[in-house]
Design a protein around this motif. Structure first.
Motif, PDB file in Angstrom:
ATOM      1  N   VAL A 159       0.848  -1.192   0.000  1.00  9.68           N
ATOM      2  CA  VAL A 159       0.000   0.000   0.000  1.00  9.68           C
ATOM      3  C   VAL A 159       0.881   1.238   0.000  1.00  9.68           C
ATOM      4  CG1 VAL A 159      -1.954  -1.111   1.141  1.00  9.68           C
ATOM      5  CG2 VAL A 159      -0.196  -0.031   2.522  1.00  9.68           C
ATOM      6  N   ARG A 160       0.429   2.260  -0.694  1.00 16.08           N
ATOM      7  CA  ARG A 160       1.167   3.520  -0.744  1.00 16.08           C
ATOM      8  C   ARG A 160       0.720   4.376   0.438  1.00 16.08           C
ATOM      9  NH1 ARG A 160       4.476   4.799  -4.492  1.00 16.08           N
ATOM     10  NH2 ARG A 160       3.575   3.372  -5.996  1.00 16.08           N
ATOM     11  N   VAL A 161       1.678   4.956   1.129  1.00 18.97           N
ATOM     12  CA  VAL A 161       1.367   5.823   2.256  1.00 18.97           C
ATOM     13  C   VAL A 161       1.775   7.250   1.911  1.00 18.97           C
ATOM     14  CG1 VAL A 161       1.494   4.009   3.996  1.00 18.97           C
ATOM     15  CG2 VAL A 161       3.551   5.245   3.381  1.00 18.97           C
ATOM     16  N   ARG A 162       1.146   8.196   2.542  1.00 13.56           N
ATOM     17  CA  ARG A 162       1.412   9.603   2.219  1.00 13.56           C
ATOM     18  C   ARG A 162       2.852  10.008   2.457  1.00 13.56           C
ATOM     19  NH1 ARG A 162      -3.872  11.306   5.031  1.00 13.56           N
ATOM     20  NH2 ARG A 162      -2.580  10.789   6.776  1.00 13.56           N
ATOM     21  N   SER A 163       3.494   9.432   3.460  1.00 12.92           N
ATOM     22  CA  SER A 163       4.823   9.922   3.847  1.00 12.92           C
ATOM     23  C   SER A 163       5.963   9.318   3.035  1.00 12.92           C
ATOM     24  CB  SER A 163       5.061   9.628   5.336  1.00 12.92           C
ATOM     25  OG  SER A 163       4.991   8.241   5.564  1.00 12.92           O
ATOM     26  N   GLY A 164       5.666   8.444   2.068  1.00 12.41           N
ATOM     27  CA  GLY A 164       6.747   7.817   1.328  1.00 12.41           C
ATOM     28  C   GLY A 164       6.430   7.644  -0.142  1.00 12.41           C
ATOM     29  N   ARG A 165       7.485   7.477  -0.944  1.00 16.20           N
ATOM     30  CA  ARG A 165       7.316   7.264  -2.382  1.00 16.20           C
ATOM     31  C   ARG A 165       6.976   5.813  -2.688  1.00 16.20           C
ATOM     32  NH1 ARG A 165      12.576   9.112  -2.500  1.00 16.20           N
ATOM     33  NH2 ARG A 165      13.065   7.210  -3.614  1.00 16.20           N
ATOM     34  N   ASN A 166       7.492   4.898  -1.881  1.00 13.36           N
ATOM     35  CA  ASN A 166       7.320   3.478  -2.141  1.00 13.36           C
ATOM     36  C   ASN A 166       6.048   2.950  -1.487  1.00 13.36           C
ATOM     37  OD1 ASN A 166       9.864   3.825  -3.193  1.00 13.36           O
ATOM     38  ND2 ASN A 166      10.901   2.806  -1.513  1.00 13.36           N
ATOM     39  N   ALA A 167       5.481   1.925  -2.111  1.00 12.27           N
ATOM     40  CA  ALA A 167       4.357   1.226  -1.491  1.00 12.27           C
ATOM     41  C   ALA A 167       4.952   0.130  -0.602  1.00 12.27           C
ATOM     42  CB  ALA A 167       3.447   0.633  -2.556  1.00 12.27           C
ATOM     43  N   ILE A 168       4.414  -0.022   0.591  1.00 12.07           N
ATOM     44  CA  ILE A 168       4.965  -0.947   1.582  1.00 12.07           C
ATOM     45  C   ILE A 168       3.912  -1.968   2.003  1.00 12.07           C
ATOM     46  CG2 ILE A 168       6.669   0.692   2.466  1.00 12.07           C
ATOM     47  CD1 ILE A 168       4.716   1.396   4.715  1.00 12.07           C
ATOM     48  N   LEU A 169       4.385  -3.081   2.549  1.00 13.86           N
ATOM     49  CA  LEU A 169       3.458  -4.054   3.111  1.00 13.86           C
ATOM     50  C   LEU A 169       2.809  -3.436   4.346  1.00 13.86           C
ATOM     51  CD1 LEU A 169       5.509  -7.385   2.988  1.00 13.86           C
ATOM     52  CD2 LEU A 169       3.629  -6.681   1.496  1.00 13.86           C
ATOM     53  N   TRP A 205      15.921  -6.440  15.627  1.00 10.22           N
ATOM     54  CA  TRP A 205      15.658  -6.736  14.220  1.00 10.22           C
ATOM     55  C   TRP A 205      14.184  -6.533  13.875  1.00 10.22           C
ATOM     56  CZ3 TRP A 205      19.309  -6.195  11.069  1.00 10.22           C
ATOM     57  CH2 TRP A 205      20.607  -6.498  11.441  1.00 10.22           C
ATOM     58  N   PHE A 206      13.277  -6.890  14.777  1.00 10.73           N
ATOM     59  CA  PHE A 206      11.865  -6.659  14.498  1.00 10.73           C
ATOM     60  C   PHE A 206      11.598  -5.157  14.391  1.00 10.73           C
ATOM     61  CE2 PHE A 206       7.405  -5.987  15.304  1.00 10.73           C
ATOM     62  CZ  PHE A 206       6.837  -6.904  14.440  1.00 10.73           C
ATOM     63  N   GLY A 207      12.137  -4.380  15.299  1.00  6.81           N
ATOM     64  CA  GLY A 207      11.955  -2.932  15.242  1.00  6.81           C
ATOM     65  C   GLY A 207      12.519  -2.324  13.979  1.00  6.81           C
ATOM     66  N   LEU A 208      13.702  -2.778  13.574  1.00  8.18           N
ATOM     67  CA  LEU A 208      14.329  -2.253  12.357  1.00  8.18           C
ATOM     68  C   LEU A 208      13.540  -2.661  11.119  1.00  8.18           C
ATOM     69  CD1 LEU A 208      16.802  -0.701  11.270  1.00  8.18           C
ATOM     70  CD2 LEU A 208      17.891  -2.931  10.945  1.00  8.18           C
ATOM     71  N   GLN A 252      10.093   1.575   7.797  1.00 14.71           N
ATOM     72  CA  GLN A 252      10.811   1.974   6.594  1.00 14.71           C
ATOM     73  C   GLN A 252      11.918   2.946   6.976  1.00 14.71           C
ATOM     74  OE1 GLN A 252       8.893   4.450   3.620  1.00 14.71           O
ATOM     75  NE2 GLN A 252       9.464   2.931   2.081  1.00 14.71           N
ATOM     76  N   LYS A 253      13.074   2.731   6.373  1.00 19.02           N
ATOM     77  CA  LYS A 253      14.251   3.505   6.744  1.00 19.02           C
ATOM     78  C   LYS A 253      14.062   5.016   6.521  1.00 19.02           C
ATOM     79  CE  LYS A 253      17.856   1.957   4.746  1.00 19.02           C
ATOM     80  NZ  LYS A 253      19.085   1.547   4.099  1.00 19.02           N
ATOM     81  N   GLN A 254      13.614   5.408   5.324  1.00 23.91           N
ATOM     82  CA  GLN A 254      13.521   6.834   5.015  1.00 23.91           C
ATOM     83  C   GLN A 254      12.393   7.527   5.769  1.00 23.91           C
ATOM     84  OE1 GLN A 254      13.516   4.462   2.571  1.00 23.91           O
ATOM     85  NE2 GLN A 254      15.583   4.703   1.770  1.00 23.91           N
ATOM     86  N   SER A 255      11.215   6.961   5.726  1.00 23.87           N
ATOM     87  CA  SER A 255      10.049   7.649   6.288  1.00 23.87           C
ATOM     88  C   SER A 255       9.776   7.279   7.745  1.00 23.87           C
ATOM     89  CB  SER A 255       8.801   7.298   5.465  1.00 23.87           C
ATOM     90  OG  SER A 255       8.460   5.930   5.652  1.00 23.87           O
ATOM     91  N   GLN A 256      10.394   6.223   8.225  1.00 23.60           N
ATOM     92  CA  GLN A 256      10.151   5.663   9.555  1.00 23.60           C
ATOM     93  C   GLN A 256       8.708   5.189   9.711  1.00 23.60           C
ATOM     94  OE1 GLN A 256      11.592   8.467  12.471  1.00 23.60           O
ATOM     95  NE2 GLN A 256      13.673   8.312  11.719  1.00 23.60           N
ATOM     96  N   GLN A 257       8.043   4.977   8.586  1.00 26.07           N
ATOM     97  CA  GLN A 257       6.668   4.470   8.560  1.00 26.07           C
ATOM     98  C   GLN A 257       6.655   3.027   9.046  1.00 26.07           C
ATOM     99  OE1 GLN A 257       3.716   5.991   7.431  1.00 26.07           O
ATOM    100  NE2 GLN A 257       2.666   4.118   8.037  1.00 26.07           N
ATOM    101  N   TRP A 258       5.683   2.692   9.884  1.00 27.74           N
ATOM    102  CA  TRP A 258       5.489   1.320  10.342  1.00 27.74           C
ATOM    103  C   TRP A 258       5.075   0.491   9.138  1.00 27.74           C
ATOM    104  CZ3 TRP A 258       0.864  -0.596  13.729  1.00 27.74           C
ATOM    105  CH2 TRP A 258       1.164  -1.841  14.272  1.00 27.74           C
ATOM    106  N   LYS A 259       5.652  -0.716   8.960  1.00 26.94           N
ATOM    107  CA  LYS A 259       5.348  -1.531   7.787  1.00 26.94           C
ATOM    108  C   LYS A 259       5.455  -3.009   8.117  1.00 26.94           C
ATOM    109  CE  LYS A 259      10.029  -1.582   5.956  1.00 26.94           C
ATOM    110  NZ  LYS A 259      10.310  -2.842   5.305  1.00 26.94           N
TER     111      LYS A 259
END
Length: 190
Positions: A7-17, A144-147, A151-158
């Motif tokens: 899914v695409r989120v507002r805070s990022g360019r990429n679509a994430i799980l 590792w779960f937290g990382l 998402q690295k750039q947006s820090q969006q939960w994914k």
């Protein structure tokens, strides 16, 4: 449950799980999403580069089994499981398994992220379940779960994908599917 669509989120360019489906309190609806190697191939083998990465991942898994890993899981993440404008360079993978007593120092390169990346296109990390240091183990898994769940750039939960480590039949089927996809890709170019 199959790997959900990105899914695409507002805070990022990429679509994430998504980090969860329906309800975050239902364990069967939250990340990591359980998948087989065949399902991973069917979902992500969409380009020559992604096929190469998946071949590397399957080879890496075979090497881990060769040194005696007989149980465990792998979390699959990074730009590889995102819908992006560019091709991923590798796949991020954390193997969480008991390290067998039969492994030898020559196998250390499997646990060196730089060497694993050069050899198999896997940015590979390892958490040893056979450690007696439970506080350290909990700390490693939490890290590792937290990382991987952000998402690295947006820090969006994914979300991320989880594979069982010892699925040799499914790995063989995934390899066969990749070979078929490579052949189809070659035929379209030819």
């Amino acid at each position: 449950m199959p790997i959900p669509k990105a899914v695409r989120v507002r805070s990022g360019r990429n679509a994430i799980l998504p980090p969860f489906l329906k309800s975050p309190i239902r364990r069967d609806c939250v990340s990591p999403y359980l998948a087989t190697p065949v399902e991973l191939v069917e979902r992500y083998a969409t380009s020559k580069q992604r096929i190469r990465i998946l071949e590397g991942l399957l080879a890496y898994r075979a090497e881990l089994r060769r040194i005696g890993l007989r149980s465990g899981i792998q979390w699959i993440d990074g730009s590889f499981v995102e819908a992006m404008d560019r091709e991923p360079n590798d796949v991020d993978v954390v193997t969480i398994a008991p390290l067998p007593s039969t492994w030898i120092p020559e196998d250390e390169e499997l646990f060196d992220a730089d060497k694993a990346r050069a050899r198999s296109l896997c940015d590979a990390w390892f958490v040893d379940l056979s450690t007696a240091d439970l506080a350290g183990l909990i700390s490693d898994v939490t890290y590792w779960f937290g990382l991987f769940s952000h998402q690295k750039q947006s820090q969006q939960w994914k979300g991320m994908v989880q594979l069982e480590l010892v699925t040799t039949d499914s790995d063989a089927a995934a390899s066969m599917r990749l070979a078929t996809l490579k052949g189809e890709s070659h035929e379209r170019r030819g």
